[in-house]
Write a protein that holds these residues in place. Structure first.
Motif, PDB file in Angstrom:
ATOM      1  N   GLN C 169       0.828  -1.191   0.000  1.00 24.97           N
ATOM      2  CA  GLN C 169       0.000   0.000   0.000  1.00 24.97           C
ATOM      3  C   GLN C 169       0.870   1.251   0.000  1.00 24.97           C
ATOM      4  O   GLN C 169       0.604   2.206  -0.697  1.00 24.97           O
ATOM      5  N   GLN C 197      -0.688 -10.622  -6.150  1.00 25.60           N
ATOM      6  CA  GLN C 197      -1.712  -9.582  -6.079  1.00 25.60           C
ATOM      7  C   GLN C 197      -2.523  -9.670  -4.800  1.00 25.60           C
ATOM      8  O   GLN C 197      -3.146  -8.687  -4.396  1.00 25.60           O
ATOM      9  N   LYS C 198      -2.519 -10.824  -4.178  1.00 24.53           N
ATOM     10  CA  LYS C 198      -3.277 -10.974  -2.931  1.00 24.53           C
ATOM     11  C   LYS C 198      -2.583 -10.309  -1.751  1.00 24.53           C
ATOM     12  O   LYS C 198      -3.178 -10.121  -0.704  1.00 24.53           O
ATOM     13  N   ASN C 200      -1.303  -7.813   0.776  1.00 21.62           N
ATOM     14  CA  ASN C 200      -1.796  -6.497   1.170  1.00 21.62           C
ATOM     15  C   ASN C 200      -0.982  -6.057   2.378  1.00 21.62           C
ATOM     16  O   ASN C 200      -1.326  -6.348   3.511  1.00 21.62           O
TER      17      ASN C 200
END
Lengths: 374, 369, 490
Positions: C169, C197-198, C200
């Motif tokens: 992020q 992509q998972k 976070n």
């Protein structure tokens, strides 16, 4: 991850069940019985043992125990427990000594049952007969020699490598005892000033001592057994007439190494007796000749002479065996293989059958070389 | 029921799964059992037993061929209807679980007698439960890989068997067929017990990638097992004299006990520990097939939970029962007898039933057209 | 967050508006430089915005400011290789954070992003951890683009594809997946991209962090990606059909999918003569077992199964054990932990002191401990051989896994003896069989057995024999070469 807590619970419960270490026995806490001896002294059955001491500072590297009123071998192992600093363990037994007196007594084989029944104990131990009291050997201690526990296996294996004695492990002895087609033979040692190997002791089917063989005879027994390891050395007294001039000091001797041995045995059963036809072919090397002889010119003559000498000695040995109704050679195995039905009839008293058998022997030697001398 | 490619097993895995399941504790005891009945001719019975088991396997494959994608559990439902089918499936499941338990208990009791006399059974079972759990719930593909790897891992046993050859007496084997054929034939009944394990073809067949090769696979698997047994038996027979071999409960282990090389004594100890890994294939295969079967019967069940339950039952049994060696032998014998019915008699019946059913259908078809 | 909500999506054509916007965006960033000037040729005010530490001062001065401020011709040009125009604030701020400088011109609703990156960086040096005898002497550095370039140097092919992803992020670390487009299995790429992509997180600082987020079994002690600092091994893995993940800012790249045996291969194997490197490989596997099992075997033999030891050895072991007050397990744990502490101490210290620690630890403590009778001679030999064996494994992560795993092995050996070791081995085998790396079997080519791959497993067969790529990564194109065997001249 729904069952995460369940997994953790199971793991915790399982860990709780692991107090463990039931069979733990540290090496240094064990008293390894390396030599086990059985004998009869003053009509009492005695069990001896000898174990190494794990102590660098101790001058004597072994400790010995004896038990003169054992109920059984297993029981005396427990008795040793009370005497030794550690827990006796039969896992590494190297040598089992059996007194000749006990052998003469017969019916002692069942005493060894615990050694076979226990998975832990070693069956690779050498079995040897002591000509004399076992205590002499077990308590033998010489400063210039390795401790007895190492000396005994070395003594037996080195002289067995030279075919001067036999190499009978406990397992092999067990086989010989259980095999109806042969009788056991054990190496024999005695204590003079030192420990010496002394040929072999022959037992009958029940394990009772019958007769003994000297070193030369033992080599020949191994020839008959087709069980030569490496080379077997053979020394013959050459009769004076054949040797030429008589020599009063040095006897006429011919020594050869038997380098290669090939045997053909034919067996048949005729008129209620077994017939064995043994044909030995040997390749030999002359290692000693103490009388003058023209080897190059009269090689065949020497070979013939050697043939008849070896044949004479082998035949003598066979007669000795037959006379005693035993079969350490294992001719019974051959009879069993080729004349099964005839053998089956006599299998319970094979020794007697063999003593009546007709054993024919022929020896043929081939001289490979005569060393660096002619 | 279409099996996706991801859970198919290769020809080699199929072969080695069967072979791995067959070679169990029998490897250790077979020489004595044979010598008792057939003397040194026992090895001929092994060949006869091998032929019988190949025949039985072929029957299994023939029966399964009609429905190549269906496992035995599907077949039960298909042929016998829901309730009978369910019952038959449950019986088969119990056989699988029982077989797996019998093997675990056998190896534990052997380990206890040979290596760890004081360690309680449940400790050893606990020790084996962890790796068993780790692989069993992963399903058939992983089991196939395991069986494959362990087969290569087990090849060194053959090298180990070469050591006693120095002291063998091949003359003991002569004459062949000493006492006629009767003892050999009666010993065949013993040997077919040692071939038990090929009945897993019932469940594995649908997973085989190339179904056409199934016949060659079962032949190869049974032959491998046969060679393995013959080798062991011959080495034992030539090493021990014929009366002596009867003395040993596990002649193969007693045979290995004499091996001594320069740096390591007592190969029986090393062998037994490693053989535990080899034999693990047997119980792992049985157990994972049982888990698979439970999944078939109760689609909602989770393989990992089923595995844990089976292992807990094993553990509980070992705590409750005082598993003496005689008890374990009795248990193995019972399982073997059930196994004979399932592996030898049942395929024949199933095959006959399928043929019969087909015949009826064909007749009916002929009538209507 | 509040400042971002206020901002508009695109820039305005008013320079001062834009400058205010930039200032509010980069509040609390004193290293932000806003250089306002007049472009001489078109007589417009302009502002060059960049972050002081991340840009190359020379480039900004000579190639941007000088031509714009002093050139008089109608179309002033900046001599910058890479220039794009952009009107999105999000992209502009990302560019500034990435080290570019942004040129705002009054009256223009687009800003030019000038590639003037130039942050402090290390020059390319010898790899530190994976030293090699015959391989290249270049190691990866902390700049992703440079690392990509290092790999490209080995594979100058248009088929060398790069898939760029941003992770985190806040950090928005660039992760570049490099692969051969016509060789590598696309399904694995899909899986890999999906897993990345998972993620976070705030930021990915290191390649190892990335690996931990995307590996198949986080509970396994075994590394499921090869982490290397050598461009040549990364390139050779790409050629085998694998994927290389270059994480910007990390001097290590991750390679996947991997197999257990690939951790025993080193790039040196392929430049050494095949007989010799085969021999070394066998040694490595042997070392693996030594490092894993030797202390456990010692414990099992001394406390349970001493019947295995030959008599002569048993007596000398017995003599040396006799003075030791601890049980073998405690003795072994004591020494092994000491060894681990020494190793860890050696890493953190500067090289010269590290050696001293080694000498003090190895020689002094070892010798003194034996003389004091705390441990036996044999134990010291066992520990020393274990340590050496564990360092023979060419990959650090695998070596660490082995060093860790020998403790459970020791525990189980102390409870069950040799049976415990066998059970441990069984557990290990089962774990390796069931483990997966990016959904490909980790145990390949041992489980499932793939004999074609064995040419490069326990031995390293001559290169002209290995005509196919390893099957494990499921390469689309299996053939890798067709060179003939070198012929002997008569």
């Amino acid at each position: 991850m729904k069952y995460y807590w369940l997994k953790i619970c199971i793991i915790v419960v399982l860990l709780g069940l692991l107090p463990g270490c039931y069979d733990k026995m540290y090496l240094e806490d064990a008293t390894l019985i390396l030599v086990l001896g059985f004998d009869i002294e003053e009509d009492r059955f005695i069990v001896y043992s000898s174990s190494p001491l794990f102590n660098k500072d101790a001058k004597k590297k072994t400790e010995e125990f004896y038990d003169d009123k054992p109920v059984s071998v297993r029981h005396s192992k427990n008795n040793f427990d009370t005497m030794s600093s550690g827990i006796p363990s039969a896992g590494k037994i190297q040598t089992i000594l059996i007194g000749k007196k006990l052998l003469e007594h017969g019916n002692w084989f069942s005493m060894l049952d615990t050694l076979f029944r226990n998975a832990e104990s070693s069956v690779n131990a050498n079995v040897a007969v002591v000509n004399g009291p076992v205590s002499e050997v077990v308590y033998y201690h010489a400063d210039d020699k390795p401790p007895l526990t190492l000396l005994l296996p070395k003594l037996i294996s080195s002289s067995s490598k030279k075919n001067a004695t036999l190499d009978t492990t406990l397992q092999e002895f067990h086989r010989q005892m259980y095999d109806q087609a042969m009788t056991p033979a054990l190496p024999m040692i005695r204590k003079n000033t030192n420990l010496v190997a002394e040929g072999a002791a022959l037992l009958n089917e029940q394990g009772k001592y019958v007769t003994s063989l000297d070193l030369q005879e033992t080599t020949l027994l191994r020839v008959l057994q087709r069980n030569l390891t490496g080379v077997g050395s053979y020394t013959a007294n050459v009769p004076e007439s054949q040797a030429g001039q008589p020599n009063p000091i040095v006897q006429s001797k011919l020594s050869v190494d038997i380098a290669k041995l090939s045997v053909r045995i034919r067996t048949s059963y005729e008129h209620g007796r077994f017939i064995f036809n043994l044909r030995y072919k040997m390749k030999t090397r002359i290692t000693e000749r103490t009388f003058p002889f023209n080897t190059t010119m009269r090689k065949t003559q020497l070979q013939k002479q050697l043939d008849s000498l070896i044949q004479r000695d082998l035949m003598a040995l066979i007669h000795k065996i037959q006379k005693n109704c035993i079969d350490p050679i294992g001719l019974g195995i051959i009879a069993q293989a080729y004349q099964y039905h005839a053998w089956k009839k006599v299998k319970d008293h094979w020794g007697d059958a063999l003593s009546e058998a007709d054993i024919r022997l022929s020896v043929k030697t081939e001289m490979l070389d005569s060393g660096v001398l002619q | 029921m279409q099996k996706s490619k991801s859970i198919q097993i290769t020809w080699l895995q199929f072969v080695l799964l069967i072979h791995g399941t067959q070679v169990g504790v029998g490897f250790l005891t077979l020489p004595r059992e044979l010598a008792k009945v057939a003397g040194t001719d026992g090895w001929i019975s092994i060949i006869l037993g091998g032929v019988l088991s190949v025949v039985a396997s072929l029957f299994i494959i023939h029966a399964m061929k009609r429905q190549p994608e269906a496992t035995l559990f599907d077949l039960f439902n298909h042929y016998f209807g829901k309730w009978v089918g369910k019952t038959a499936s449950v019986i088969f499941l119990f056989y699988l679980i029982g077989g797996s338990l019998a093997i675990i208990f056998s190896i534990v009791s052997i380990l206890r007698i040979w290596l760890m006399p004081k360690t309680p059974d449940f400790m050893l079972i606990l020790l084996l439960a962890v790796p068993t759990y780790m692989i069993v719930h992963h399903g058939i593909k992983m089991i196939g890989r395991y069986a494959e790897l362990i087969f290569y891992f087990s090849l060194w046993i053959i090298i180990l068997l070469a050591f006693p050859l120095n002291h063998s007496h091949w003359l003991y084997l002569l004459p062949f067929i000493k006492e006629g054929w009767m003892p050999i034939l009666s010993a065949t009944r013993l040997t077919i017990l040692s071939y038990l394990g090929f009945e897993i073809t019932f469940i594995l067949y649908p997973f085989l990638m190339n179904k056409k090769k199934a016949v060659s696979a079962v032949i190869v698997a049974n032959t491998l097992t046969m060679l393995f047994y013959i080798l062991t038996t011959l080495v034992c027979f030539s090493y021990f004299s014929s009366l002596e071999i009867l003395q040993y409960t596990w002649p193969t282990l007693s045979l290995l006990k004499v091996i001594r090389v320069q740096f390591l004594d007592r190969w029986d100890v090393i062998f037994l520990a490693m053989y535990m890994i080899v034999i693990s294939v047997t119980w792992i295969v049985y157990m994972s097939l049982a888990v698979f079967g439970v999944k078939q019967l109760i689609p909602k069940s989770k393989p990992s939970i089923t595995t844990v339950v089976i292992l807990l039952i094993t553990l509980a049994l070992s705590l409750v029962l005082d598993l003496s060696h005689t008890q374990v032998t009795q248990m193995t014998r019972t399982m073997s007898n059930i196994g004979i019915v399932i592996a030898y008699v049942f395929p024949l019946c199933l095959w006959g039933y399928v043929k019969l059913l087909e015949g009826i259908r064909r007749n009916h078809g002929g009538d209507s057209s | 967050m509040s400042s971002q909500q206020q901002q508009r999506a695109t820039i305005s054509n008013n320079l001062s508006d834009n400058i205010t916007q930039i200032k509010s965006l980069f509040q609390g960033s004193p290293d932000l430089v806003i250089r306002e000037f007049i472009i001489q040729s078109i007589r417009k005010t302009a502002a060059l915005v960049y972050l002081g530490g991340l840009t190359d001062k020379n480039s900004v001065n000579n190639n941007v400011l000088e031509p714009l401020m002093f050139q008089l011709n109608m179309n002033p040009t900046v001599s910058i290789s890479h220039l794009i125009t952009e009107d999105q604030w999000r992209a502009i701020s990302a560019a500034i954070l990435g080290g570019s400088s942004v040129l705002f011109v009054n009256g223009n609703a687009e800003a030019s992003i000038l590639d003037t990156q130039g942050w402090p960086q290390r020059s390319i040096e010898d790899p530190q951890i994976e030293a090699s005898l015959k391989g290249a002497h270049q190691g990866f550095v902390e700049t992703g683009s440079q690392n990509i370039a290092l790999i490209r140097r080995y594979i100058p092919s248009t088929e060398l594809k790069i898939k760029e992803l941003r992770v985190g992020q806040r950090g928005a670390t660039t992760v570049s997946i490099m692969y051969l487009g016509d060789v590598a299995q696309p399904e694995i790429l899909d899986e890999l991209v999906e897993r990345i992509q998972k993620i976070n997180v705030d930021a990915i600082i290191n390649a190892g962090e990335l690996g931990e987020f995307i590996e198949d079994n986080p509970y396994s002690p075994f590394p499921q990606f090869i982490s290397t600092e050598r461009p040549d091994s990364a390139a050779s893995q790409i050629l085998q059909g694998r994927y290389v993940m270059v994480v910007d800012g990390s001097p290590n790249v991750l390679i996947g999918p991997t197999t257990f045996v690939s951790f025993f291969q080193s790039i040196d194997d392929y430049s050494t003569r095949w007989l010799i490197s085969s021999f070394i490989r066998v040694t490595r596997y042997f070392a693996f077992f030594i490092a894993l099992f030797l202390p456990a075997i010692y414990i099992a033999l001394i406390s349970y199964n001493y019947v295995i030891i030959p008599v002569k050895l048993i007596i000398s072991i017995g003599e040396s054990r006799e003075r030791v007050p601890f049980p073998p397990f405690a003795e072994a744990i004591l020494m092994e932990i000491t060894l681990e502490m020494l190793r860890e101490a050696g890493i953190r210290l500067p090289a010269p002191i590290g050696q001293t620690v080694g000498i003090v630890g190895g020689i002094v403590i070892g010798q003194a401990a034996v003389q004091a009778g705390i441990v036996s001679n044999i134990m010291v030999i066992v520990v020393a051989s274990t340590a050496i064996a564990s360092f023979i494994i060419p990959n650090y992560d695998m070596g660490a896994a082995v060093r860790f795993l020998r403790f459970p092995m020791m525990i189980i050996a102390s409870i069950f003896g040799i049976v415990g070791i066998a059970a441990g081995l069984m557990t290990l085998i089962i774990h390796l069989i069931t483990l997966k790396s990016l959904d490909t079997p980790y145990g390949s080519p041992l489980a499932p057995v793939r004999f074609t791959d064995w040419k490069d497993t326990f031995i390293r067969a001559p290169l002209w024999i290995m005509k196919k790529r390893p099957v494990n990564a499921h390469p689309v194109q299996l053939e890798r070469q067709d060179s003939p065997q070198p012929e002997e001249n008569p």
